[in-house]
Design an enzyme around this catalytic site. Structure first.
Site, PDB file in Angstrom:
ATOM      1  N   ASN A 269       6.205   2.368   5.551  1.00 47.20           N
ATOM      2  CA  ASN A 269       4.958   1.634   5.292  1.00 47.20           C
ATOM      3  C   ASN A 269       5.241   0.277   4.653  1.00 47.20           C
ATOM      4  O   ASN A 269       4.328  -0.371   4.142  1.00 47.20           O
ATOM      5  CB  ASN A 269       4.055   2.445   4.357  1.00 47.20           C
ATOM      6  CG  ASN A 269       3.709   3.800   4.948  1.00 47.20           C
ATOM      7  OD1 ASN A 269       3.427   3.910   6.137  1.00 47.20           O
ATOM      8  ND2 ASN A 269       3.731   4.832   4.117  1.00 47.20           N
TER       9      ASN A 269
ATOM     10  N   ASP B  45     -10.064   3.342  -0.637  1.00 48.28           N
ATOM     11  CA  ASP B  45      -8.600   3.384  -0.750  1.00 48.28           C
ATOM     12  C   ASP B  45      -8.016   2.403   0.278  1.00 48.28           C
ATOM     13  O   ASP B  45      -8.061   2.640   1.479  1.00 48.28           O
ATOM     14  CB  ASP B  45      -8.140   4.826  -0.491  1.00 48.28           C
ATOM     15  CG  ASP B  45      -6.619   4.984  -0.552  1.00 48.28           C
ATOM     16  OD1 ASP B  45      -5.905   3.972  -0.564  1.00 48.28           O
ATOM     17  OD2 ASP B  45      -6.164   6.146  -0.559  1.00 48.28           O
TER      18      ASP B  45
ATOM     19  N   LYS C 118       3.583   0.353  -0.606  1.00 50.67           N
ATOM     20  CA  LYS C 118       3.576   0.146   0.845  1.00 50.67           C
ATOM     21  C   LYS C 118       3.863  -1.327   1.129  1.00 50.67           C
ATOM     22  O   LYS C 118       4.976  -1.771   0.873  1.00 50.67           O
ATOM     23  CB  LYS C 118       2.275   0.685   1.412  1.00 50.67           C
ATOM     24  CG  LYS C 118       2.346   2.217   1.341  1.00 50.67           C
ATOM     25  CD  LYS C 118       1.085   2.966   1.513  1.00 50.67           C
ATOM     26  CE  LYS C 118       1.433   4.450   1.446  1.00 50.67           C
ATOM     27  NZ  LYS C 118       0.370   5.284   0.966  1.00 50.67           N
TER      28      LYS C 118
ATOM     29  N   HIS D 148      -3.298   1.250   3.122  1.00 51.55           N
ATOM     30  CA  HIS D 148      -2.635   0.708   4.317  1.00 51.55           C
ATOM     31  C   HIS D 148      -3.261  -0.603   4.798  1.00 51.55           C
ATOM     32  O   HIS D 148      -2.884  -1.109   5.850  1.00 51.55           O
ATOM     33  CB  HIS D 148      -2.630   1.740   5.445  1.00 51.55           C
ATOM     34  CG  HIS D 148      -1.821   2.939   5.093  1.00 51.55           C
ATOM     35  ND1 HIS D 148      -0.465   3.020   5.348  1.00 51.55           N
ATOM     36  CD2 HIS D 148      -2.157   4.092   4.460  1.00 51.55           C
ATOM     37  CE1 HIS D 148      -0.009   4.187   4.893  1.00 51.55           C
ATOM     38  NE2 HIS D 148      -1.012   4.852   4.355  1.00 51.55           N
TER      39      HIS D 148
ATOM     40  N   HIS E 286      -6.849  11.086   2.662  1.00 50.88           N
ATOM     41  CA  HIS E 286      -5.501  11.382   2.157  1.00 50.88           C
ATOM     42  C   HIS E 286      -5.566  12.517   1.122  1.00 50.88           C
ATOM     43  O   HIS E 286      -6.536  12.647   0.377  1.00 50.88           O
ATOM     44  CB  HIS E 286      -4.957  10.110   1.502  1.00 50.88           C
ATOM     45  CG  HIS E 286      -3.522  10.185   1.116  1.00 50.88           C
ATOM     46  ND1 HIS E 286      -3.106  10.644  -0.107  1.00 50.88           N
ATOM     47  CD2 HIS E 286      -2.394   9.861   1.802  1.00 50.88           C
ATOM     48  CE1 HIS E 286      -1.780  10.584  -0.165  1.00 50.88           C
ATOM     49  NE2 HIS E 286      -1.333  10.113   0.985  1.00 50.88           N
TER      50      HIS E 286
ATOM     51  N   SER F 233      -4.285   6.649   7.195  1.00 47.53           N
ATOM     52  CA  SER F 233      -2.828   6.552   7.154  1.00 47.53           C
ATOM     53  C   SER F 233      -2.128   7.174   8.354  1.00 47.53           C
ATOM     54  O   SER F 233      -1.075   6.711   8.756  1.00 47.53           O
ATOM     55  CB  SER F 233      -2.307   7.193   5.872  1.00 47.53           C
ATOM     56  OG  SER F 233      -2.751   8.532   5.765  1.00 47.53           O
TER      57      SER F 233
ATOM     58  N   GLU G  77     -11.145   5.581   3.262  1.00 51.87           N
ATOM     59  CA  GLU G  77      -9.947   4.738   3.340  1.00 51.87           C
ATOM     60  C   GLU G  77     -10.257   3.548   4.241  1.00 51.87           C
ATOM     61  O   GLU G  77     -10.959   3.692   5.236  1.00 51.87           O
ATOM     62  CB  GLU G  77      -8.774   5.535   3.934  1.00 51.87           C
ATOM     63  CG  GLU G  77      -8.272   6.605   3.008  1.00 51.87           C
ATOM     64  CD  GLU G  77      -7.197   7.491   3.642  1.00 51.87           C
ATOM     65  OE1 GLU G  77      -6.406   6.995   4.464  1.00 51.87           O
ATOM     66  OE2 GLU G  77      -7.165   8.679   3.299  1.00 51.87           O
TER      67      GLU G  77
END
Ligand SMILES: *Cc1c(COP(=O)(O)O)cnc(C)c1O
Length: 406
Positions: free
Chosen positions: A51, A212, A246, A215, A137, A187, A183
């Protein structure tokens, strides 16, 4: 049977069960650093597992920032911040995040896992409702469970079910708080949440949003500041989590929002209160990573990343996108492991993602591209995946062109 025997039997039965289901892992030993290649026991292989989207985990400026702290003799934080105090490096990191995110304040945690499990229980408890996207997640699921709030899951990115859950929650818990958890970029699937729709709903129903950005930070949005920034909606998201292990190339996480949110977390997030603060050199490295993300160099790296993504999408017959996560859904755990091993034999490290990282029966290869990949790497990967496609049994082909998970 002796107690010792019981213990050993218990462990080996558990392990046998994990093996039988094709879920056993023995992470390979890596030498060297994260980057375009990794050095595995089999030899040097192209790395499509990380990542570290911009290649900052081995960037000289990030390494130097850590070294500067270490050279001053600062290896450990000594204690929790509530006991020993806040180091300048933490303060600098938090000021950097707050300023880049355009928020009043930010607070740092030792990991994304710790940020989520500290923050959500500090905001919600019994009598409240947490609404979770189905693909959230594990740290978000665990955080919601830990809070003691009533949990309702809504199907992935399904706004109409989310609205029904919101109506249900405000009738059932008229005095409770409602927190939506989503998110920015999922992910293991690489798709984005419908942020504007979620925000419209949460405002209509008086809920709050925990977003979140793990990513998305570094990858999308102006100055790489994530999805809320990309949509111009940062000031309407109550809680913005970003992780620093990440794209930022270091370790740790932050929660950004209002000054009150920061103060409340410092005073009630148990993962911050009862855990040693991240070492100052790690905070310094993370701040350096963020500064690169927001700089013209970061912009250049994102441009390169987008070129790699576009080229790979073209080669495997997918539509253009901005997210460097490509799941190749195979379903069967054992077949996914075999495919990953086949790619590894070709010098390509593409991990087999299985339960508990994804639902049982939805195992996949997860390709991640980074700005440090060369165009030739992308071609090699696409060709290897195509060869794989031809070798799989009829009816179970890797459907590269119409991936069922998106
Ligand atoms: C990786 C990840 C986390 C956890 O962050 P860590 O800093 O690795 O603990 C949280 N949320 C999502 C979506 C992630 O992918």
């Amino acid at each position: 049977m002796s107690v010792e025997g019981d213990w050993t039997t218990f462990l080996s039965e558990r392990l046998d069960d994990i093996r039988r289901r094709g879920l056993f892992r023995d992470p390979p030993r890596l030498t060297g650093t994260q980057g375009r290649h990794v050095q595995r026991p089999e030899g040097r292989v192209l790395n499509f597992s990380s990542n570290d989207y911009l290649g900052l985990a081995s960037h000289p400026a990030v390494v130097d920032a850590a070294r500067l702290e270490l050279d001053r003799g600062a290896a450990g934080a000594g204690s929790s911040r509530l006991v020993s105090g806040t180091f300048e490096a933490h303060e600098r990191l938090e000021a950097t995040v707050a300023s880049l995110k355009g928020c009043e304040a930010a607070v740092s945690f030792s990991s994304g896992y710790a940020a989520a499990t500290g923050c959500i229980p500090a905001l919600c408890g019994p009598g409240d409702v947490v609404l979770l996207d189905k693909l959230s997640h594990a740290c978000l699921v665990d955080a919601a469970r830990l809070s003691g709030a009533t949990i309702r899951v809504f199907p992935h990115n399904d706004l109409s079910v989310l609205e029904n859950r919101l109506k249900w929650a405000s009738q059932r818990h008229p005095r409770g708080r409602i927190l939506i958890v989503a998110e920015s970029v999922y992910s293991m699937d690489g798709d984005c949440c419908p942020l504007d729709g979620i925000i419209a709903l949460k405002e209509r129903h008086g809920a709050w949003l925990f977003l979140d950005e793990a990513h998305a930070l570094g990858v999308i949005g102006p100055r790489g500041m994530g999805l809320a920034a990309a949509c111009g909606l940062g000031d309407r998201v109550e809680i913005q989590m970003g992780t620093l292990g990440k794209a930022a190339g270091a370790h740790g996480a932050t929660i950004a929002g209002s000054r009150h949110l920061r103060d409340l977390l410092v005073n009630s997030a148990r993962s911050l209160i009862f855990s040693t603060a991240p070492p100052p050199h790690v905070a310094a490295a993370a701040a350096a990573g963020l500064e690169i993300i927001a700089s013209p160099e970061g912009e250049h790296l994102r441009l390169k990343l987008r070129e790699r993504i576009a080229e790979f999408a073209r080669l495997i017959g997918e539509t253009a996108r901005h997210i460097p996560i490509f799941p190749v859904l195979l379903g069967c755990e054992k077949r996914t492991v075999a495919c990953s091993a086949g790619l590894l034999a070709d010098g390509l490290w593409v991990p087999a993602i299985r339960f508990p990282s994804v639902a049982r029966g939805s195992a996949r290869l997860r390709v991640t591209l980074t700005a440090v990949h060369e165009p030739a790497d992308i071609v090699r990967l696409a060709e290897a995946l195509r060869r794989l496609d031809g070798k799989l049994p009829e009816g179970n082909v890797v459907r590269l062109a119409d991936n069922p998970s998106r």
